[in-house]
Design a protein around this motif. Structure first.
Motif, short mmCIF file in Angstrom:
data_model
loop_
_atom_site.label_atom_id
_atom_site.label_comp_id
_atom_site.label_asym_id
_atom_site.label_seq_id
_atom_site.Cartn_x
_atom_site.Cartn_y
_atom_site.Cartn_z
N ALA A 1 -11.50 -4.93 -2.53
CA ALA A 1 -11.31 -4.44 -1.16
C ALA A 1 -10.38 -3.22 -1.14
O ALA A 1 -10.62 -2.27 -0.40
N ARG A 2 -9.36 -3.23 -1.96
CA ARG A 2 -8.41 -2.11 -1.97
C ARG A 2 -9.08 -0.80 -2.39
O ARG A 2 -8.63 0.27 -2.01
N LEU B 1 -11.73 0.26 -1.25
CA LEU B 1 -12.54 0.74 -0.13
C LEU B 1 -11.78 1.64 0.84
O LEU B 1 -12.34 2.06 1.85
N ALA C 1 -9.17 -0.88 4.50
CA ALA C 1 -9.31 -2.09 3.68
C ALA C 1 -7.95 -2.51 3.13
O ALA C 1 -7.65 -3.71 3.06
#
Length: 116
Positions: A62-63, A65, A69
């Motif tokens: 997620a990071r 993104l 995010a």
């Protein structure tokens, strides 16, 4: 005879675990005193292992993104930190404590909100 492999995506697996955790919360809340401690220990273990999976696999992906995010991951991590504190409070109360079921129900609501 062979059977076709079942594919389960990471998202499907996490959602399945969320449902199992919700069910285990309900079982623990509704258990009699004799079984509540055992179920609570299972719940704590399941929550801990689920959190590790999220930290190892979900959060790093997620990071990647972007900033939005990253903010979401940071918010989830803050929720997980609060969850750790709440679990500690529940442990201190003990599964047969007067306020245990009430606090566990409140904690369940927070965990369900986190999962969604």
């Amino acid at each position: 005879m062979t059977t076709p492999a079942t594919e389960l995506s990471a998202i499907d697996l996490l959602q399945q675990r969320h449902e199992e955790i919700k069910s285990l919360f309900d079982q623990t809340i509704n258990a009699n005193d004799e079984h509540r401690a055992e179920l609570f220990n299972c719940l704590r273990a399941m929550l801990a292992s689920h959190e590790v999976v999220e930290e190892i696999f979900v959060h790093p992906l997620a990071r990647d993104l972007g900033d939005d995010a990253n903010r979401i991951v940071d918010a989830r991590l803050a929720e997980e930190e609060q969850a750790t504190k709440t679990l500690s409070e529940l442990e201190h109360l003990g599964p047969n404590g007067d306020q245990f079921a009430t606090k566990l129900t409140s904690f369940k609501n927070a965990v369900v909100a986190h999962a969604e």
